[in-house]
Scaffold this motif. Structure first.
Motif, PDB file in Angstrom:
ATOM      1  N   ALA A  41       0.837  -1.202   0.000  1.00 59.45           N
ATOM      2  CA  ALA A  41       0.000   0.000   0.000  1.00 59.45           C
ATOM      3  C   ALA A  41       0.873   1.254   0.000  1.00 59.45           C
ATOM      4  CB  ALA A  41      -0.915   0.006   1.208  1.00 59.45           C
ATOM      5  N   VAL A  42       0.553   2.171  -0.876  1.00 62.67           N
ATOM      6  CA  VAL A  42       1.354   3.385  -1.020  1.00 62.67           C
ATOM      7  C   VAL A  42       1.385   4.195   0.272  1.00 62.67           C
ATOM      8  CG1 VAL A  42      -0.449   4.890  -1.982  1.00 62.67           C
ATOM      9  CG2 VAL A  42       1.942   5.263  -2.602  1.00 62.67           C
ATOM     10  N   GLU A  43       0.306   4.175   1.029  1.00 58.13           N
ATOM     11  CA  GLU A  43       0.293   4.914   2.292  1.00 58.13           C
ATOM     12  C   GLU A  43       1.326   4.341   3.266  1.00 58.13           C
ATOM     13  OE1 GLU A  43      -2.489   3.650   0.895  1.00 58.13           O
ATOM     14  OE2 GLU A  43      -3.717   5.387   0.408  1.00 58.13           O
ATOM     15  N   ASP A  44       1.463   3.006   3.293  1.00 57.82           N
ATOM     16  CA  ASP A  44       2.443   2.371   4.175  1.00 57.82           C
ATOM     17  C   ASP A  44       3.869   2.686   3.727  1.00 57.82           C
ATOM     18  OD1 ASP A  44       0.426   1.267   5.710  1.00 57.82           O
ATOM     19  OD2 ASP A  44       0.521  -0.696   4.732  1.00 57.82           O
ATOM     20  N   VAL A  45       4.105   2.606   2.428  1.00 52.58           N
ATOM     21  CA  VAL A  45       5.436   2.918   1.900  1.00 52.58           C
ATOM     22  C   VAL A  45       5.776   4.383   2.171  1.00 52.58           C
ATOM     23  CG1 VAL A  45       6.836   3.103  -0.201  1.00 52.58           C
ATOM     24  CG2 VAL A  45       5.386   1.103   0.161  1.00 52.58           C
ATOM     25  N   GLY A  46       4.816   5.266   1.926  1.00 54.25           N
ATOM     26  CA  GLY A  46       5.037   6.686   2.152  1.00 54.25           C
ATOM     27  C   GLY A  46       5.299   7.001   3.608  1.00 54.25           C
ATOM     28  N   SER A  47       4.550   6.376   4.494  1.00 49.95           N
ATOM     29  CA  SER A  47       4.739   6.588   5.925  1.00 49.95           C
ATOM     30  C   SER A  47       6.115   6.117   6.363  1.00 49.95           C
ATOM     31  CB  SER A  47       3.647   5.851   6.697  1.00 49.95           C
ATOM     32  OG  SER A  47       3.816   6.024   8.079  1.00 49.95           O
ATOM     33  N   LEU A  48       6.513   4.932   5.920  1.00 48.40           N
ATOM     34  CA  LEU A  48       7.835   4.410   6.263  1.00 48.40           C
ATOM     35  C   LEU A  48       8.932   5.318   5.727  1.00 48.40           C
ATOM     36  CD1 LEU A  48       9.647   2.204   7.451  1.00 48.40           C
ATOM     37  CD2 LEU A  48       9.403   0.968   5.283  1.00 48.40           C
ATOM     38  N   PHE A  49       8.820   5.716   4.458  1.00 51.74           N
ATOM     39  CA  PHE A  49       9.836   6.587   3.876  1.00 51.74           C
ATOM     40  C   PHE A  49       9.961   7.905   4.638  1.00 51.74           C
ATOM     41  CE2 PHE A  49      10.552  10.343   1.242  1.00 51.74           C
ATOM     42  CZ  PHE A  49      11.912  10.190   1.025  1.00 51.74           C
ATOM     43  N   THR A  50       8.832   8.538   4.931  1.00 50.77           N
ATOM     44  CA  THR A  50       8.909   9.850   5.586  1.00 50.77           C
ATOM     45  C   THR A  50       9.536   9.736   6.969  1.00 50.77           C
ATOM     46  OG1 THR A  50       6.606   9.698   6.362  1.00 50.77           O
ATOM     47  CG2 THR A  50       6.997  10.884   4.307  1.00 50.77           C
ATOM     48  N   SER A 175      -1.826  -3.070  -5.915  1.00 48.18           N
ATOM     49  CA  SER A 175      -1.312  -2.249  -7.014  1.00 48.18           C
ATOM     50  C   SER A 175      -2.447  -1.464  -7.685  1.00 48.18           C
ATOM     51  CB  SER A 175      -0.612  -3.149  -8.038  1.00 48.18           C
ATOM     52  OG  SER A 175      -0.077  -2.396  -9.079  1.00 48.18           O
ATOM     53  N   LEU A 176      -3.571  -2.127  -7.876  1.00 46.79           N
ATOM     54  CA  LEU A 176      -4.737  -1.456  -8.447  1.00 46.79           C
ATOM     55  C   LEU A 176      -5.196  -0.310  -7.538  1.00 46.79           C
ATOM     56  CD1 LEU A 176      -6.905  -1.396 -10.673  1.00 46.79           C
ATOM     57  CD2 LEU A 176      -8.207  -3.042  -9.299  1.00 46.79           C
ATOM     58  N   TRP A 177      -5.238  -0.560  -6.231  1.00 45.52           N
ATOM     59  CA  TRP A 177      -5.638   0.471  -5.282  1.00 45.52           C
ATOM     60  C   TRP A 177      -4.655   1.651  -5.311  1.00 45.52           C
ATOM     61  CZ3 TRP A 177      -9.846   1.969  -3.134  1.00 45.52           C
ATOM     62  CH2 TRP A 177      -9.806   2.913  -2.123  1.00 45.52           C
ATOM     63  N   ASN A 178      -3.360   1.345  -5.419  1.00 43.77           N
ATOM     64  CA  ASN A 178      -2.358   2.413  -5.507  1.00 43.77           C
ATOM     65  C   ASN A 178      -2.594   3.267  -6.750  1.00 43.77           C
ATOM     66  OD1 ASN A 178      -1.096   1.504  -3.172  1.00 43.77           O
ATOM     67  ND2 ASN A 178       0.477   0.371  -4.275  1.00 43.77           N
ATOM     68  N   ASN A 179      -2.897   2.615  -7.866  1.00 42.25           N
ATOM     69  CA  ASN A 179      -3.189   3.356  -9.094  1.00 42.25           C
ATOM     70  C   ASN A 179      -4.433   4.221  -8.929  1.00 42.25           C
ATOM     71  OD1 ASN A 179      -1.040   2.582 -10.757  1.00 42.25           O
ATOM     72  ND2 ASN A 179      -2.054   0.670 -11.313  1.00 42.25           N
ATOM     73  N   TRP A 180      -5.438   3.681  -8.258  1.00 39.27           N
ATOM     74  CA  TRP A 180      -6.659   4.439  -8.009  1.00 39.27           C
ATOM     75  C   TRP A 180      -6.342   5.677  -7.144  1.00 39.27           C
ATOM     76  CZ3 TRP A 180     -11.236   5.684  -9.475  1.00 39.27           C
ATOM     77  CH2 TRP A 180     -12.156   6.247  -8.590  1.00 39.27           C
ATOM     78  N   THR A 181      -5.534   5.481  -6.114  1.00 33.77           N
ATOM     79  CA  THR A 181      -5.147   6.596  -5.243  1.00 33.77           C
ATOM     80  C   THR A 181      -4.439   7.681  -6.046  1.00 33.77           C
ATOM     81  OG1 THR A 181      -4.967   5.115  -3.327  1.00 33.77           O
ATOM     82  CG2 THR A 181      -3.801   7.218  -3.197  1.00 33.77           C
ATOM     83  N   ALA A 182      -3.518   7.275  -6.905  1.00 31.55           N
ATOM     84  CA  ALA A 182      -2.794   8.245  -7.725  1.00 31.55           C
ATOM     85  C   ALA A 182      -3.752   8.973  -8.672  1.00 31.55           C
ATOM     86  CB  ALA A 182      -1.698   7.549  -8.530  1.00 31.55           C
TER      87      ALA A 182
END
Length: 187
Positions: A41-50, A175-182
């Motif tokens: 999930a992009v939110e998890d990756v983004g949270s970890l990165f930040t 991956s589909l959800w990440n694309n939808w979020t973007a």
């Protein structure tokens, strides 16, 4: 609405961690790319990165290095076969450990239990066993610098193993959800 807010919040958190301009653009795109490559999930990756980027400023960890470590952690989580909840817990605890400067206590326990492949990568990167990793953690002897260095040293091994994983429906849906979020965020 929730998806648009999630996109905006992610953008704001990355901007706080990297600043404006090219650094933000690169980091924001890279977070989405890592999420897509790892089926996370992009939110998890983004949270970890930040969290890694902000904590890493204490020991001169560049945004590029924080992104590399983020991807290694996401790959290790997928290799561990952990549930979404366990993966999120491991991400959170690992980031807290880096912020505090030491991987020990509950943070280390969470990594050992929720992402055993991450624990093994840390041990291998330090040239020790996971038992010794536990001992060093109990003694408070695993510094953030050592842990980050160990993961950086194991990124190629994690990448090679990750490439052996078969595609799954779960990662495809993420991956589909990440694309939808973007899409929603950009619209």
């Amino acid at each position: 609405g929730q998806t648009a807010d999630a996109y905006s919040n992610l953008s704001a958190r990355i901007k706080i961690a990297t600043g404006d301009g090219a650094a933000f653009d690169t980091a924001f795109k890279s977070v989405f790319d890592i999420a897509q490559r790892t089926g996370t999930a992009v939110e998890d990756v983004g949270s970890l990165f930040t969290k890694l980027a902000q904590a890493g400023k204490q020991f001169n960890l560049s945004s590029a290095a924080a992104l590399q470590v983020t991807e290694s952690i996401a790959q290790a989580a997928q290799l561990s076969g952990a549930s979404v909840e366990s993966t999120t817990a491991a991400y959170t605890q690992f980031a807290q450990a880096i912020s505090s400067g030491v991987l020990a206590g509950d943070e280390l326990r969470s990594v050992l239990e929720n992402s055993p492949r991450l624990a093994l990568a840390l041990a291998d990167g330090l040239g020790i066993t996971t038992g010794k990793l536990r001992e060093l953690g109990a003694a408070g002897a695993l510094t953030a610098t050592q842990v980050i260095g160990a993961l950086q040293g194991q990124s190629a091994a994690l990448q090679k193993e990750f490439e052996q994983l078969p595609p799954t429906i779960g990662r495809a849906i993420t991956s589909l959800w990440n694309n939808w979020t973007a899409y929603v965020g950009q619209v």
